[in-house]
Write a protein that holds these residues in place. Structure first.
Motif, PDB file in Angstrom:
ATOM      1  N   VAL A  21      28.255  55.571  76.216  1.00 26.25           N
ATOM      2  CA  VAL A  21      29.270  55.203  77.215  1.00 26.25           C
ATOM      3  C   VAL A  21      29.012  53.806  77.747  1.00 26.25           C
ATOM      4  CG1 VAL A  21      29.800  57.587  77.827  1.00 26.25           C
ATOM      5  CG2 VAL A  21      28.041  56.364  79.124  1.00 26.25           C
ATOM      6  N   ASP A  22      27.751  53.373  77.771  1.00 28.63           N
ATOM      7  CA  ASP A  22      27.450  52.001  78.184  1.00 28.63           C
ATOM      8  C   ASP A  22      28.118  51.004  77.243  1.00 28.63           C
ATOM      9  OD1 ASP A  22      26.229  50.487  80.139  1.00 28.63           O
ATOM     10  OD2 ASP A  22      24.228  50.566  79.268  1.00 28.63           O
ATOM     11  N   GLY A  23      27.962  51.234  75.942  1.00 29.52           N
ATOM     12  CA  GLY A  23      28.578  50.343  74.971  1.00 29.52           C
ATOM     13  C   GLY A  23      30.092  50.402  74.983  1.00 29.52           C
ATOM     14  N   LEU A  24      30.645  51.604  75.130  1.00 29.41           N
ATOM     15  CA  LEU A  24      32.098  51.746  75.126  1.00 29.41           C
ATOM     16  C   LEU A  24      32.732  51.108  76.359  1.00 29.41           C
ATOM     17  CD1 LEU A  24      32.494  55.379  73.770  1.00 29.41           C
ATOM     18  CD2 LEU A  24      33.067  53.249  72.587  1.00 29.41           C
ATOM     19  N   ALA A  25      32.090  51.238  77.516  1.00 30.49           N
ATOM     20  CA  ALA A  25      32.624  50.596  78.717  1.00 30.49           C
ATOM     21  C   ALA A  25      32.679  49.086  78.540  1.00 30.49           C
ATOM     22  CB  ALA A  25      31.773  50.976  79.935  1.00 30.49           C
ATOM     23  N   THR A  26      31.637  48.535  77.923  1.00 31.58           N
ATOM     24  CA  THR A  26      31.617  47.108  77.628  1.00 31.58           C
ATOM     25  C   THR A  26      32.761  46.724  76.705  1.00 31.58           C
ATOM     26  OG1 THR A  26      29.231  46.930  77.927  1.00 31.58           O
ATOM     27  CG2 THR A  26      30.277  45.278  76.527  1.00 31.58           C
ATOM     28  N   ALA A  27      32.934  47.493  75.626  1.00 29.34           N
ATOM     29  CA  ALA A  27      33.987  47.183  74.661  1.00 29.34           C
ATOM     30  C   ALA A  27      35.368  47.225  75.302  1.00 29.34           C
ATOM     31  CB  ALA A  27      33.926  48.172  73.494  1.00 29.34           C
ATOM     32  N   LEU A  28      35.614  48.204  76.157  1.00 30.49           N
ATOM     33  CA  LEU A  28      36.929  48.319  76.796  1.00 30.49           C
ATOM     34  C   LEU A  28      37.176  47.161  77.754  1.00 30.49           C
ATOM     35  CD1 LEU A  28      37.079  52.166  77.508  1.00 30.49           C
ATOM     36  CD2 LEU A  28      38.120  50.899  75.617  1.00 30.49           C
ATOM     37  N   ALA A  72      44.911  51.886  75.269  1.00 30.68           N
ATOM     38  CA  ALA A  72      45.432  52.448  74.021  1.00 30.68           C
ATOM     39  C   ALA A  72      44.286  52.927  73.128  1.00 30.68           C
ATOM     40  CB  ALA A  72      46.281  51.408  73.297  1.00 30.68           C
ATOM     41  N   PHE A  73      43.230  52.140  73.042  1.00 31.98           N
ATOM     42  CA  PHE A  73      42.072  52.511  72.227  1.00 31.98           C
ATOM     43  C   PHE A  73      41.450  53.800  72.754  1.00 31.98           C
ATOM     44  CE2 PHE A  73      37.496  52.548  71.612  1.00 31.98           C
ATOM     45  CZ  PHE A  73      37.346  52.240  70.268  1.00 31.98           C
ATOM     46  N   ALA A  74      41.224  53.861  74.064  1.00 31.54           N
ATOM     47  CA  ALA A  74      40.574  55.027  74.658  1.00 31.54           C
ATOM     48  C   ALA A  74      41.416  56.290  74.494  1.00 31.54           C
ATOM     49  CB  ALA A  74      40.292  54.774  76.138  1.00 31.54           C
ATOM     50  N   GLU A  75      42.710  56.179  74.724  1.00 29.00           N
ATOM     51  CA  GLU A  75      43.570  57.357  74.611  1.00 29.00           C
ATOM     52  C   GLU A  75      43.659  57.839  73.170  1.00 29.00           C
ATOM     53  OE1 GLU A  75      47.318  56.580  76.451  1.00 29.00           O
ATOM     54  OE2 GLU A  75      46.471  56.597  78.490  1.00 29.00           O
ATOM     55  N   ALA A  76      43.701  56.924  72.220  1.00 30.44           N
ATOM     56  CA  ALA A  76      43.797  57.316  70.813  1.00 30.44           C
ATOM     57  C   ALA A  76      42.556  58.069  70.358  1.00 30.44           C
ATOM     58  CB  ALA A  76      44.014  56.082  69.937  1.00 30.44           C
ATOM     59  N   ARG A  77      41.424  57.836  71.019  1.00 27.94           N
ATOM     60  CA  ARG A  77      40.172  58.471  70.614  1.00 27.94           C
ATOM     61  C   ARG A  77      39.707  59.534  71.590  1.00 27.94           C
ATOM     62  NH1 ARG A  77      41.150  53.808  68.886  1.00 27.94           N
ATOM     63  NH2 ARG A  77      40.509  53.090  66.805  1.00 27.94           N
ATOM     64  N   GLY A  78      40.550  59.877  72.546  1.00 27.40           N
ATOM     65  CA  GLY A  78      40.221  60.943  73.480  1.00 27.40           C
ATOM     66  C   GLY A  78      39.096  60.617  74.433  1.00 27.40           C
ATOM     67  N   LEU A  79      38.890  59.320  74.729  1.00 28.97           N
ATOM     68  CA  LEU A  79      37.812  58.922  75.629  1.00 28.97           C
ATOM     69  C   LEU A  79      38.215  59.153  77.085  1.00 28.97           C
ATOM     70  CD1 LEU A  79      36.699  55.513  74.064  1.00 28.97           C
ATOM     71  CD2 LEU A  79      35.746  57.792  73.635  1.00 28.97           C
ATOM     72  N   THR A 117      42.592  57.705  81.686  1.00 30.98           N
ATOM     73  CA  THR A 117      43.164  58.291  80.476  1.00 30.98           C
ATOM     74  C   THR A 117      43.344  59.784  80.701  1.00 30.98           C
ATOM     75  OG1 THR A 117      40.963  58.713  79.569  1.00 30.98           O
ATOM     76  CG2 THR A 117      41.993  56.582  79.040  1.00 30.98           C
ATOM     77  N   PRO A 118      44.126  60.460  79.853  1.00 28.89           N
ATOM     78  CA  PRO A 118      44.276  61.915  80.008  1.00 28.89           C
ATOM     79  C   PRO A 118      42.943  62.653  80.033  1.00 28.89           C
ATOM     80  CG  PRO A 118      45.946  61.087  78.518  1.00 28.89           C
ATOM     81  CD  PRO A 118      45.036  59.923  78.815  1.00 28.89           C
TER      82      PRO A 118
END
Length: 351
Positions: A301-308, A318-325, A342-343
């Motif tokens: 989640v540290d890396g993903l927060a950075t990427a977003l 859009a990226f997060a929702e498409a992958r269910g994040l 996101t949902p």
């Protein structure tokens, strides 16, 4: 890409935020007054601050015996992946000019391999080879220059950047650089790695209810001293204020918040954040103030927060929702802030 300092106290750009979070977590955790209901320890690490809270600890566990063991774990992370420590394994790897396979420890392999996985997943928005650009803009171990980088300097640094220039091998663990001067920077994963390692220590000792915070990376398991989920505050992304935007209940999950409002500098009235876009080689300019991601692993989640954060609110959502994040974005709209999830995050907001 967001730069997180693994300096073991040499810089403190994140320290005020970490202290703010640590102060918030005390009342939010709902702890009672019984001396044996909650163990709390904390201190400096990685140029920031860590905090550990344990509800209903094992009978033999005390703050005095736990604190040195936790700090040994965090110091080991620094010894493996810090770019501020010239003796760390990563610093030695960065200085190694070989373009053949270079053996590395299994711990370092795990972090590098995860960084490469996130880079592939995010199409390079997350890039662990971004170190030359981070250093060029003054967000690394080197002293910040007085002048902004020229376009020529940026292009020279960008030529050294690119996650595809690094190969990884699991057995035996090793990496191979396409360029001798490739420079790996794992700071955007470091706080999550620290939280995960401390979590493993606590679980090995039979702790069932705990909250660990290493700056913006958090691991929470079980319940607090009142038997409720751990209440975690998401800060408003304002550089001159300390206020809470939302409080969410978290149990059995990892959480990381990345933002642009603590580590920056100003030149001629313009603010330059520590978020560097690998594609342009320059700090990103967006209205997105922070992103919080919830998942199973602090490192992930540290890396993903950075990427977003690098992607920005539209592409990131859009990226997060498409992958269910499970992701929560706070966007600046003039003088106001707008937060949305996101949902997959909505359930935390509804509790």
């Amino acid at each position: 890409m967001i730069r997180k300092n693994l300096s073991m106290g040499r810089r403190h750009g994140w320290l005020p935020f970490a202290l703010f979070v640590a102060a918030l977590l005390l009342p939010l955790a709902g702890c009672d007054k019984r001396a044996d209901a909650l163990i709390e320890i904390g201190g400096p690490t990685m140029g920031t601050y860590y905090s550990v809270k344990i509800a209903r600890p094992p009978a033999s566990m005390t703050a005095e015996t736990l604190k040195p063991d936790v700090e040994v774990v965090l110091d080991q992370v620094i010894a493996e992946i810090s770019t501020y420590d010239e003796t760390s394994e990563l610093s030695r790897l960065n200085r190694n000019p070989s373009t053949d396979w270079i053996p590395i420890s299994s711990n370092l392999y795990d972090v590098i391999a995860e960084g490469q996985r996130i880079a592939l997943l995010t199409d390079g928005a997350f890039d662990i080879t971004i170190g030359p650009l981070v250093n060029l803009w003054g967000f690394g171990p080197e002293q910040r220059p007085d002048a902004l980088p020229s376009s020529e300097e940026i292009q020279v640094a960008r030529a050294r950047v690119g996650w595809q220039k690094l190969d990884v091998r699991a057995t035996p663990p090793a990496v191979r650089k396409a360029r001798a001067d490739l420079y790996i920077d794992l700071s955007a994963l470091g706080e999550g790695v620290g939280a995960d390692r401390v979590s493993a220590l606590l679980e090995a000792r039979g702790v069932a209810d705990y909250m660990i915070a290493v700056a913006g990376a958090i691991r929470a398991k079980g319940r607090n001293a009142k038997g409720q989920p751990w209440a975690i505050a998401i800060e408003e992304p304002m550089p001159d204020l300390r206020s809470v935007h939302r409080v969410i209940p978290v149990s059995d999950r990892a959480l990381s918040t990345s933002g642009d409002y603590r580590n920056f500098f100003e030149r001629d009235g313009k603010r330059y954040s520590h978020e560097i876009d690998p594609m342009t080689g320059a700090p990103v300019e967006r209205n997105l103030g922070s992103v919080t991601v919830i998942g199973e692993s602090g490192m992930v989640v540290d890396g993903l927060a950075t990427a977003l954060m690098v992607m920005g609110e539209a592409r990131g959502q859009a990226f997060a929702e498409a992958r269910g994040l499970a992701a929560f974005f706070i966007v600046r709209e003039g003088e106001t802030l707008r937060g949305f999830g996101t949902p997959a995050f909505q359930g935390y907001l509804d509790r």
